[in-house]
Design a protein around this motif. Structure first.
Motif, short mmCIF file in Angstrom:
data_model
loop_
_atom_site.label_atom_id
_atom_site.label_comp_id
_atom_site.label_asym_id
_atom_site.label_seq_id
_atom_site.Cartn_x
_atom_site.Cartn_y
_atom_site.Cartn_z
N GLU A 268 -3.13 2.80 -3.35
CA GLU A 268 -3.50 1.54 -2.71
C GLU A 268 -2.32 0.57 -2.64
N GLN A 269 -1.35 0.76 -3.56
CA GLN A 269 -0.15 -0.10 -3.48
C GLN A 269 0.72 0.33 -2.29
N SER A 270 0.79 1.64 -2.03
CA SER A 270 1.51 2.11 -0.84
C SER A 270 0.83 1.55 0.41
N ALA A 271 -0.50 1.59 0.42
CA ALA A 271 -1.25 1.12 1.59
C ALA A 271 -1.04 -0.39 1.80
N LEU A 272 -1.11 -1.15 0.69
CA LEU A 272 -0.88 -2.60 0.79
C LEU A 272 0.51 -2.88 1.34
N ALA A 273 1.50 -2.16 0.83
CA ALA A 273 2.88 -2.37 1.28
C ALA A 273 3.03 -2.06 2.76
N LYS A 274 2.42 -0.95 3.20
CA LYS A 274 2.56 -0.57 4.61
C LYS A 274 1.90 -1.63 5.49
N ALA A 275 0.70 -2.09 5.09
CA ALA A 275 -0.01 -3.10 5.90
C ALA A 275 0.76 -4.42 5.91
N PHE A 276 1.18 -4.88 4.72
CA PHE A 276 1.82 -6.21 4.61
C PHE A 276 3.17 -6.26 5.34
N THR A 277 4.01 -5.26 5.06
CA THR A 277 5.36 -5.32 5.63
C THR A 277 5.34 -5.14 7.15
N THR A 278 4.40 -4.32 7.66
CA THR A 278 4.38 -4.13 9.11
C THR A 278 3.80 -5.35 9.82
N ALA A 279 2.88 -6.07 9.15
CA ALA A 279 2.36 -7.30 9.75
C ALA A 279 3.47 -8.36 9.82
N ARG A 280 4.26 -8.46 8.74
CA ARG A 280 5.39 -9.42 8.74
C ARG A 280 6.40 -9.00 9.82
N MET A 281 6.62 -7.67 9.92
CA MET A 281 7.57 -7.16 10.91
C MET A 281 7.16 -7.56 12.32
N TYR B 297 -2.31 -0.40 10.68
CA TYR B 297 -2.48 -1.61 9.86
C TYR B 297 -3.91 -1.69 9.33
N GLU B 298 -4.88 -1.42 10.22
CA GLU B 298 -6.29 -1.55 9.82
C GLU B 298 -6.65 -0.53 8.73
N ILE B 299 -6.22 0.71 8.92
CA ILE B 299 -6.60 1.77 7.96
C ILE B 299 -5.98 1.48 6.59
N ASN B 300 -4.72 1.05 6.57
CA ASN B 300 -4.10 0.74 5.27
C ASN B 300 -4.73 -0.49 4.63
N THR B 301 -5.21 -1.42 5.46
CA THR B 301 -5.93 -2.57 4.93
C THR B 301 -7.25 -2.11 4.31
N LEU B 302 -7.93 -1.19 4.98
CA LEU B 302 -9.21 -0.69 4.46
C LEU B 302 -9.02 0.10 3.16
N ALA C 3 8.98 -1.44 16.92
CA ALA C 3 8.12 -1.99 15.85
C ALA C 3 6.66 -1.60 16.07
N GLU C 4 6.26 -1.49 17.32
CA GLU C 4 4.86 -1.16 17.60
C GLU C 4 4.50 0.24 17.10
N ALA C 5 5.45 1.17 17.17
CA ALA C 5 5.18 2.52 16.65
C ALA C 5 5.03 2.47 15.13
N ILE C 6 5.94 1.73 14.49
CA ILE C 6 5.88 1.62 13.02
C ILE C 6 4.54 1.03 12.60
N TYR C 7 4.07 0.05 13.37
CA TYR C 7 2.81 -0.63 13.05
C TYR C 7 1.63 0.34 13.07
N SER C 8 1.71 1.37 13.95
CA SER C 8 0.56 2.26 14.15
C SER C 8 0.66 3.61 13.44
N TYR C 9 1.88 4.12 13.19
CA TYR C 9 1.88 5.47 12.59
C TYR C 9 1.80 5.41 11.08
N GLU C 10 1.51 6.60 10.53
CA GLU C 10 1.40 6.74 9.06
C GLU C 10 0.24 5.91 8.51
#
Ligand SMILES: Cc1cc2nc3c(=O)[nH]c(=O)nc-3n(C[C@H](O)[C@H](O)[C@H](O)COP(=O)(O)OP(=O)(O)OC[C@H]3O[C@@H](n4cnc5c(N)ncnc54)[C@H](O)[C@@H]3O)c2cc1C
Length: 336
Positions: free
Chosen positions: A266-279, A318-323, A308-315
């Motif tokens: 969940e820390q990986s997920a939080l990091a992916k969601a947070f950093t890509t939203a800031r990005m 944002y929504e899935i990592n937030t969930l 940046a849009e690809a980074i936001y969606s792959y892996e």
């Protein structure tokens, strides 16, 4: 370019070279700062593909396969996502694997698979019809029944080749079943690590946006003065810097936890969601600082903005990592 990349000897910095996760993450951010497509090519070959083998193959399989992978004599891809299974790929994997004596027969389709138009190998994740579990297989792309078609007209990561893959009765020897890849939980071991490297990409992407926007603001004159002399422009540059530094700070701490073996999913997920939203905020401000020149490809920023849009969606989007994070902090799954 691949032989030249091989000469850099950047493959598997942690598992093979014994570097820290912090070092590996900072390198990945810098690769992204230079060129997001390059970082993604490497992220697929070294992170997703090689990471699958390092984490899930038997010692015998690793000894047979890894030397050619590390030297980049063999290039790999990672086939998980499907046309009908994106965010819900864990439960929604439809590609099947059927045991047939000493072989497995694979059937199905994959979508978005990076490097797969030219790779030598691809790790395919498929559902075993006998026990309904998702298992991993190393497939030689020359095998009969395997085909990969390039996805055209992408606006992001233009030099990364993504493919639609069809597997039509592809026969794979059981020797090429990754011995530790026997359920989606195993696949997740790879994704936990690669998700963090995508969050490092979000750091590098913001560094790149800051570099281009700051240079432009200092050089471009309006009203007889550099853009950088206007308070509103400075405020945007400072916001980009603040977003970048907060993303970097989060990633440094997570890399330290990884080095201690304490980082959680969940820390990986939080990091992916947070950093890509800031990005996303940072690249939008960067693009705006360049005015009209922010939407033409000659100034670098348009590429940074689109990639940046690809980074936001792959892996995991944002929504899935937030969930994933939301489930961890509340105990309630809100996916469906
Ligand atoms: C450039 C690129 C490279 C890629 N490389 C690879 C690769 O090498 N290998 C590989 O296996 N895959 C790869 N992928 C696939 C990537 O991981 C998926 O695109 C991603 O997981 C999202 O799946 P999807 O595109 O099918 O979107 P969908 O799952 O259809 O989602 C569409 C939208 O709905 C939202 N959504 C979905 N479910 C929910 C929900 N329960 N609640 C709220 N919102 C929801 C999503 O967040 C998204 O905004 C790549 C994708 C891209 C774009």
């Amino acid at each position: 370019m691949i032989p030249k990349i091989a000469e850099l000897d950047v493959m598997s910095p942690v598992y093979r070279q014994g570097h820290t996760n912090l070092f590996a993450g900072l390198c990945h951010a810098e690769f992204t700062r230079a060129d997001t497509s390059f970082a993604t090519f490497l992220g697929v070959h070294d992170g997703l593909f090689t990471g699958s083998i390092e984490a899930l193959a038997s010692e015998e399989q690793k000894a047979a396969w890894l030397p050619d992978i590390y030297s980049m004599k063999k290039i790999g891809a990672f086939g998980l996502t499907e046309p009908l299974g994106g965010s819900d790929v864990a439960g929604g994997t439809r590609t099947t694997a059927r045991r047939d004596g000493d072989n497995w027969i694979l059937n199905g389709e994959k979508r978005w698979i990076g490097n797969a138009t030219f790779s030598d190998w691809v790790v395919i994740y498929a559902r075993d019809v006998a026990d309904n579990q998702v298992k991993g297989f190393l497939v030689d792309t020359k095998t009969k029944g395997y085909s990969a078609t390039k996805i055209e007209n992408k606006i992001a990561l233009r030099t990364v080749q993504n493919a639609d893959i069809v597997l039509d009765n592809v026969v794979v020897s059981d020797d090429f079943h990754l011995k530790g890849a026997n359920s989606f939980k195993d696949t997740n071991k790879v994704l936990k690590v690669t998700r963090l490297s995508v969050a490092w990409q979000a750091v590098g992407q913001q560094m790149a946006a800051f570099d281009v926007a700051r240079k432009y603001a200092v050089e471009r004159q309006q009203f007889g003065k550099p853009l950088a002399s206007f308070q509103l422009i400075q405020e945007q540059l400072v916001q980009i810097l603040g977003n970048t530094v907060s993303s970097l700070g989060m990633m440094v701490r997570l890399a330290q936890l990884e080095d201690l073996g304490k980082a959680k999913d969940e820390q990986s997920a939080l990091a992916k969601a947070f950093t890509t939203a800031r990005m996303r905020e940072s690249v939008a401000m960067g693009r705006s600082i360049l005015g009209g020149n922010g939407i033409v490809t000659d100034y670098g920023m348009a590429k940074i903005f689109a990639d940046a849009e690809a980074i936001y969606s792959y892996e995991g989007t944002y929504e899935i990592n937030t969930l994933v994070t939301g489930r961890a902090i509340t105990g309630v799954a809100a996916f469906v």
